[in-house]
Motif scaffolding. Structure first.
Motif, PDB file in Angstrom:
ATOM      1  N   LYS A  11       0.825  -1.203   0.000  1.00 33.61           N
ATOM      2  CA  LYS A  11       0.000   0.000   0.000  1.00 33.61           C
ATOM      3  C   LYS A  11       0.859   1.253   0.000  1.00 33.61           C
ATOM      4  N   LYS A  12       0.240   2.348  -0.389  1.00 24.58           N
ATOM      5  CA  LYS A  12       0.941   3.627  -0.376  1.00 24.58           C
ATOM      6  C   LYS A  12       1.191   4.097   1.057  1.00 24.58           C
ATOM      7  N   LEU A  13       1.887   5.219   1.202  1.00 24.57           N
ATOM      8  CA  LEU A  13       2.354   5.635   2.531  1.00 24.57           C
ATOM      9  C   LEU A  13       1.218   6.124   3.432  1.00 24.57           C
ATOM     10  N   PHE A  14       0.258   6.839   2.867  1.00 25.14           N
ATOM     11  CA  PHE A  14      -0.811   7.404   3.708  1.00 25.14           C
ATOM     12  C   PHE A  14      -2.216   7.044   3.239  1.00 25.14           C
ATOM     13  N   CYS A  15      -2.343   6.033   2.359  1.00 22.77           N
ATOM     14  CA  CYS A  15      -3.674   5.552   1.970  1.00 22.77           C
ATOM     15  C   CYS A  15      -3.549   4.078   1.590  1.00 22.77           C
ATOM     16  N   ASP A  16      -4.664   3.448   1.260  1.00 21.08           N
ATOM     17  CA  ASP A  16      -4.656   2.011   0.981  1.00 21.08           C
ATOM     18  C   ASP A  16      -4.490   1.674  -0.500  1.00 21.08           C
ATOM     19  N   CYS A  17      -4.200   2.678  -1.340  1.00 17.96           N
ATOM     20  CA  CYS A  17      -4.033   2.388  -2.771  1.00 17.96           C
ATOM     21  C   CYS A  17      -2.813   1.492  -3.005  1.00 17.96           C
ATOM     22  N   PRO A  18      -2.881   0.594  -3.995  1.00 16.21           N
ATOM     23  CA  PRO A  18      -1.731  -0.268  -4.298  1.00 16.21           C
ATOM     24  C   PRO A  18      -0.555   0.526  -4.881  1.00 16.21           C
ATOM     25  N   THR A  19       0.635  -0.036  -4.714  1.00 18.19           N
ATOM     26  CA  THR A  19       1.848   0.667  -5.166  1.00 18.19           C
ATOM     27  C   THR A  19       2.354   0.160  -6.518  1.00 18.19           C
ATOM     28  N   SER A  20       1.549  -0.653  -7.196  1.00 18.64           N
ATOM     29  CA  SER A  20       2.060  -1.345  -8.388  1.00 18.64           C
ATOM     30  C   SER A  20       2.063  -0.464  -9.650  1.00 18.64           C
ATOM     31  N   TYR A  21       2.350   0.827  -9.502  1.00 20.61           N
ATOM     32  CA  TYR A  21       2.294   1.751 -10.642  1.00 20.61           C
ATOM     33  C   TYR A  21       3.193   1.334 -11.803  1.00 20.61           C
ATOM     34  N   HIS A  22       4.309   0.670 -11.482  1.00 19.46           N
ATOM     35  CA  HIS A  22       5.274   0.300 -12.517  1.00 19.46           C
ATOM     36  C   HIS A  22       4.789  -0.876 -13.366  1.00 19.46           C
ATOM     37  N   GLU A  23       3.701  -1.545 -12.913  1.00 21.87           N
ATOM     38  CA  GLU A  23       3.184  -2.680 -13.689  1.00 21.87           C
ATOM     39  C   GLU A  23       1.894  -2.323 -14.413  1.00 21.87           C
ATOM     40  N   ILE A  24       1.419  -1.108 -14.217  1.00 18.34           N
ATOM     41  CA  ILE A  24       0.088  -0.718 -14.699  1.00 18.34           C
ATOM     42  C   ILE A  24       0.223   0.293 -15.840  1.00 18.34           C
ATOM     43  N   ASP A  25      -0.505   0.029 -16.919  1.00 19.17           N
ATOM     44  CA  ASP A  25      -0.436   0.950 -18.058  1.00 19.17           C
ATOM     45  C   ASP A  25      -1.500   2.040 -18.014  1.00 19.17           C
TER      46      ASP A  25
END
Ligand SMILES: [Zn+2]
Length: 466
Positions: free
Chosen positions: A20-34
């Motif tokens: 998860k991101k630092l201050f919310c529950d969003c996933p951190t997989s930005y490098h795999e997402i287009d």
């Protein structure tokens, strides 16, 4: 260039491997997402009135462990999360949240002492901004809020080579820790360079080890050229033009006040307890140096091979998973000499091949039990890198097993002797290289299935006898 007068320091940002991101529950997989802006919420896009969630404890753990790995002291005081203000489209809140130092006064020790050690001034935890495409005017906030570790070195780096070795070894150590995201374009660094008699120049956002090396080289030359013409080097912030391989002026005389740091009123300060700090120290991962020493002492392989194996984490793990099943020195030789040659030749990594622990294990066992010859093993390896076939099945199906019966070897040797009177008389008149030719003839007829030492022995005894 007087290396002692040149001072180079780096501020390195590396994304942490958290879910998860630092201050919310969003996933951190930005490098795999287009798809841009698909991993976002009100918090990481800085909507008006939002407040951060409590800090991601996994990210805090990771930074404490990294601070330990860099031999830092962990401050036993309240650590505030601060707002660093600046205006740019990648930063919707208008400020980036960054911690006060979580580790201080550390040192990075080079293995083998080929370079001077580098002081580590500070280690911080902070959130990543989004990604702004200046040419298209588009912003992608998928990266916004991803936890980063920031490592600030002392200006102990003497030249571009020193910086490059440091970055390579540092990244290798962090990769082994499993605490950071991996992949190209992941690291970002700000490079500070000053030569004797000049002010400090900061080059922002240099995005690879190669670019760090080039930017430092360029800045030293530029600054020295200015000084030699009697010009003054002003303190300034410069950008890096990757294509032209040049730096350019961004802004003059930037100082910490420009960022108007204030403690974030929405986030309580962190007070790290002794128990927690020592618990994190127990989780300290092995460094590549630790693993190398273990390979030497536990598996009895050479320093040279241990170094090659630990150059790459996947290779080191591959070796270790097989080392308990087959003869470790033989395994080390085949990984370092043969497997890596195949990877280098193709320019790919182990995970991009069809090699598995199982098929490589079969190959080495067939070889160590002398069921196949070295020549056959090499051919098989070259084949299974791409095909992923089972060596045992290929050997069986195609009859590639080593010929152990001396009778058939002797017959082939006799044939070769009979058919090559020229080389035979050369050999007898003292031209020993003729033996290699005769060996080659025998080996070719045996299709690599004969053991070279055995062939040589039979050939010599026949030649010396008759
Ligand atoms: Zn979010």
């Amino acid at each position: 260039m007087d290396p002692k007068a040149t001072k180079i320091g780096l501020e390195i940002h590396v994304p942490l491997r958290t879910e998860k991101k630092l201050f919310c529950d969003c996933p951190t997989s930005y490098h795999e997402i287009d798809t841009p802006n698909s991993l976002i919420c009100e918090i990481c896009t800085g909507m008006p009135g939002i407040k951060p969630m409590p800090i991601n404890s996994k990210a805090l753990d990771a930074v404490i462990i990294i601070a330990h790995l860099l031999n830092c002291t962990i401050p036993r005081k309240r650590i505030y999360m601060k707002r660093k203000h600046y205006d740019y489209p990648d930063l919707p809140k208008g400020y980036q949240i960054t911690s006060e130092p979580i580790g201080v006064d550390g040192v990075f020790r080079f293995d083998g002492g080929q370079f001077p050690d580098i002081g580590i001034w500070e280690v911080h935890l902070e959130e990543d901004p989004g990604q702004y495409n200046l040419a298209k005017g588009l912003v992608d906030y998928n990266r916004s809020g991803v936890p980063l570790v920031e490592i600030v070195t002392a200006p102990d780096i003497q030249d571009p080579e020193h910086a490059r070795s440091f970055m390579k070894d540092l990244l290798k150590m962090l990769e082994y820790s499993d605490l950071i995201l991996e992949g190209t374009g992941i690291i970002r660094a700000d490079v500070n360079v000053s030569v004797a008699g000049g002010n400090r120049v900061e080059v922002k956002n240099v995005n690879s080890i190669r670019s760090i090396y080039r930017a430092i080289k360029y800045e030293i030359l530029r600054q020295e050229a200015l000084l030699s013409r009697g010009r003054v080097i002003e303190q300034e912030t410069r950008g890096w033009d990757e294509e032209r391989g040049e730096t350019y002026t961004l802004r003059k005389k930037e100082s910490a006040e420009d960022y108007r740091y204030i403690p974030d009123p929405d986030l309580p300060p962190i007070l790290l307890g002794e128990e927690y700090i020592s618990k994190m120290r127990e989780l300290l991962p092995e460094t590549p140096q630790d693993i190398r020493q273990r390979f030497i002492s536990k598996y009895g392989i050479s320093e040279k091979y241990a170094r090659v194996l630990t150059n790459n984490r996947d290779i080191a793990r591959f070796f270790e998973n097989l080392a308990t099943k087959v003869d470790p020195p033989l395994l080390a030789t085949w990984v370092c000499e043969e497997l890596l040659a195949q990877l280098n030749y193709r320019g790919i990594s182990l995970s991009e091949t069809k090699i598995t622990e199982q098929n490589f294990y079969e190959l080495i066992s067939l070889l160590s039990s002398a069921a196949i010859t070295e020549a056959t093993a090499k051919k098989l390896l070259e084949r299974i890198v791409d095909s992923g076939e089972s060596p045992r099945e290929v050997v069986e199906a195609e009859g590639l097993g080593a010929i152990k019966d001396d009778g058939s070897l002797e017959r082939v040797v006799e044939e070769v002797i009979e058919e090559n009177p020229g080389p035979i008389s050369d050999y007898r008149s003292g031209k020993t290289e003729a033996l290699n030719f005769l060996m080659g003839q025998v080996m070719r007829r045996m299709r690599g299935r004969a053991d070279a030492k055995r062939v040589s022995k039979i050939l010599r005894s026949k030649l010396d006898k008759s």
